[in-house]
Design an enzyme around this catalytic site. Structure first.
Site, PDB file in Angstrom:
ATOM      1  N   HIS A 140      -3.079 -12.257  10.405  1.00 39.25           N
ATOM      2  CA  HIS A 140      -2.621 -10.879  10.204  1.00 39.25           C
ATOM      3  C   HIS A 140      -2.533 -10.205  11.573  1.00 39.25           C
ATOM      4  O   HIS A 140      -3.316 -10.492  12.478  1.00 39.25           O
ATOM      5  CB  HIS A 140      -3.556 -10.104   9.272  1.00 39.25           C
ATOM      6  CG  HIS A 140      -3.136  -8.668   9.153  1.00 39.25           C
ATOM      7  ND1 HIS A 140      -1.852  -8.323   8.807  1.00 39.25           N
ATOM      8  CD2 HIS A 140      -3.794  -7.507   9.389  1.00 39.25           C
ATOM      9  CE1 HIS A 140      -1.748  -6.997   8.823  1.00 39.25           C
ATOM     10  NE2 HIS A 140      -2.907  -6.481   9.170  1.00 39.25           N
ATOM     11  N   GLU A 189       0.847  -1.186   0.000  1.00 41.91           N
ATOM     12  CA  GLU A 189       0.000   0.000   0.000  1.00 41.91           C
ATOM     13  C   GLU A 189       0.889   1.246   0.000  1.00 41.91           C
ATOM     14  O   GLU A 189       0.414   2.356   0.130  1.00 41.91           O
ATOM     15  CB  GLU A 189      -0.986  -0.014   1.180  1.00 41.91           C
ATOM     16  CG  GLU A 189      -0.337  -0.018   2.545  1.00 41.91           C
ATOM     17  CD  GLU A 189      -0.653   1.240   3.324  1.00 41.91           C
ATOM     18  OE1 GLU A 189      -1.830   1.545   3.504  1.00 41.91           O
ATOM     19  OE2 GLU A 189       0.303   1.919   3.747  1.00 41.91           O
ATOM     20  N   CYS A 216      -3.440  -4.661   3.720  1.00 38.55           N
ATOM     21  CA  CYS A 216      -2.428  -5.562   4.281  1.00 38.55           C
ATOM     22  C   CYS A 216      -2.438  -6.964   3.686  1.00 38.55           C
ATOM     23  O   CYS A 216      -1.693  -7.823   4.138  1.00 38.55           O
ATOM     24  CB  CYS A 216      -2.584  -5.658   5.796  1.00 38.55           C
ATOM     25  SG  CYS A 216      -2.371  -4.086   6.622  1.00 38.55           S
TER      26      CYS A 216
END
Ligand code: ZN
Lengths: 133, 349
Positions: free
Chosen positions: B236, B80, B112
């Site tokens: 994550h 990103e 992400c």
């Protein structure tokens, strides 16, 4: 509107700057970086072929730059030096300070970093830098 | 199915402690450390960005794989914080690892989880035999607005995985992958904006927890696996708390997620986060171990993978740079003003 920037100069040197691609002479085996059109020893007998260097070597000499040229004015102080590659050639480059004290003979590897950013709208110039291993 | 034939990681040497950020904003460092489950985070050097990080990780992946780089026929880079708005990062990576020109290449962006989306794309190309080997990298120099809670966690790092199906090269089979995707505005950054915006508490329950749980449950349904079938799990990790909580909700123990939980000591490396967690887990895994990985990207979606380590992992181990070694080698702490100076050079416009 597209801004015309001198990107052809960058493009021609990408292989050398990213991956330390020089050349070597098939006749005598001597390696060169940056690449040479003819071998210094063999002259007309030289047979040059591309060679990608490992990037491993040792510090031959170095100096800390405190008063840099305009291009690197925000980066000072930084270290530039000459590295003797394992394959023979002497190569100039920036040497990163990563916590290992830099001395003559310090083993280094080639890392991949930004060298220069052309203002807010121009190109980003990527380049090898040496880093103590 | 396709599997992992090599992986590589990169983490900058610079760190900033929670204390040094909290001091500037007159906040209680201990409360933040406890609340977010984080002690310090990585900071990129002035000459580092998502491209340099992806290159360093990808070069290590090539070395680890033992493949000649001209064997790699696809390169996808998820981030990103791509250095250019227009001009791919993946072409830089392709060139810098020494791949040829007959290479499928593109940049990916999905907060992400862009890196794990790249892994799925490469798997598809490999399983359909369009290519033999492909590389997917996740790399970020993510940023939080000064004073925002994200400033304590948004960090820099990356990982790259080379995927193929030649049995003698595969160190871990990918048994199955599924995704769970909805249109959820929990976190965003408009073109030209220097920093992302987020929905505060909205980023938790309807975003992170919902997507990770649903993707993982879908993986269980389609494979018949249950949490106890896995030696390890990686989720994550936007902070130290969320992955610990989601693991518990899904029936995983703290021991299962321990090797892959890196955010407390390196921060949230965004696209790098679940991939670095997988790499750190593979560093300690043995033949036969199953690993579950579920990424999350705001916007929002999760990719879930069931991975099983093969006995070839030991043959390649001597060529790998371990995540923990990289985290502990050459750490350099910076103060808040150096942090701001470094960050200034990487701000994407
Ligand atoms: Zn010669």
């Amino acid at each position: 509107m597209l801004m015309e920037k001198p990107s052809a100069g960058l493009w021609r040197k990408i292989k050398a700057r990213y991956n330390l691609v020089g050349n070597s002479c098939k006749t005598c085996g001597k390696a060169y970086f940056p690449p040479r059109i003819v071998c210094r020893k063999c002259g007309r007998e030289s047979k040059m072929e591309n060679k990608k260097f490992s990037g491993n070597g040792e510090v031959y000499s170095f100096t800390k730059i405190r008063v840099p040229p305009d291009t690197f004015k925000d980066e000072a102080p930084y270290i530039v030096g000459v590295v003797k590659l394992d394959e023979g050639p002497m190569v100039e480059g920036h040497i990163l300070e990563n916590g290992t004290e830099i001395k003559i003979g310090t083993k280094v590897r080639s890392a991949f970093r930004r060298m220069y950013v052309d203002g807010e709208e121009g190109l980003i110039y990527y380049h090898y830098k040496f880093e103590p291993v | 199915m396709a599997g992992i034939v090599g992986y590589g990681v990169y983490i900058p040497i610079y760190r900033i402690r929670v204390e040094d950020i909290a001091k500037v904003w007159n906040e209680d460092a201990e409360a933040i450390k406890h609340g977010l489950g984080i002690r310090e985070k990585t900071v990129p050097g002035r000459d580092e960005d998502a491209a340099t990080i992806a290159v360093e990780a990808s070069r290590r992946a090539v070395v680890h794989s033992g493949l000649s780089p001209d064997k790699i026929q696809a390169v996808y880079v998820g981030s990103e914080s791509h250095p250019y708005a227009v001009k791919p990062t993946a072409t830089i990576v392709k060139e810098a690892i020494g791949a040829g020109t007959a290479v499928m290449t593109s940049d990916l962006e999905f907060a992400c989880k862009a890196g794990t989306a790249g892994m799925q794309m490469v798997m598809g190309l490999v399983d359909s035999r369009m290519i033999e080997y492909g590389l997917a990298a996740g790399s970020d120099t993510s940023q939080g607005r000064p004073g925002d809670a994200l400033e304590y966690t948004a960090s820099a790092g990356g990982a790259a995985f080379i995927i193929g199906k030649e049995k003698k090269e595969v160190i871990a089979d990918i048994l199955k992958t599924v995704s769970y995707t909805t249109d959820t505005p929990d976190f965003w950054r408009r073109e030209g904006a220097g920093f992302p915006s987020h929905g505060g508490r909205f980023t938790g329950e309807p975003a992170y927890f919902k997507h990770i749980q649903n993707a993982t449950k879908l993986l269980f349904e389609t494979t018949g696996f249950k949490p106890t079938d896995f030696k390890y799990a990686v989720f994550h990790q936007p902070n130290g708390k969320f992955p610990t909580n989601v693991a518990k909700m899904l029936g995983f123990s703290e021991k299962q997620i321990e090797p892959g939980l890196l955010t407390p000591i390196i921060g949230n490396t965004y696209s790098g986060a679940s991939m670095l967690g997988l790499a750190a887990t593979l560093d300690v895994a043995n033949a036969g171990d199953k690993i579950l990985v579920t990424s999350f990207g705001s916007g929002a979606g999760s990719d879930s993978f069931a991975i099983q380590v093969t006995d070839r992992i030991d043959d390649k181990r001597k060529r790998s740079v371990k995540v923990q070694d990289l985290i502990n080698a050459h750490k350099k702490y910076v103060d808040y003003s150096t942090y701001l100076k470094n960050r200034g050079s990487i701000r994407k416009r």
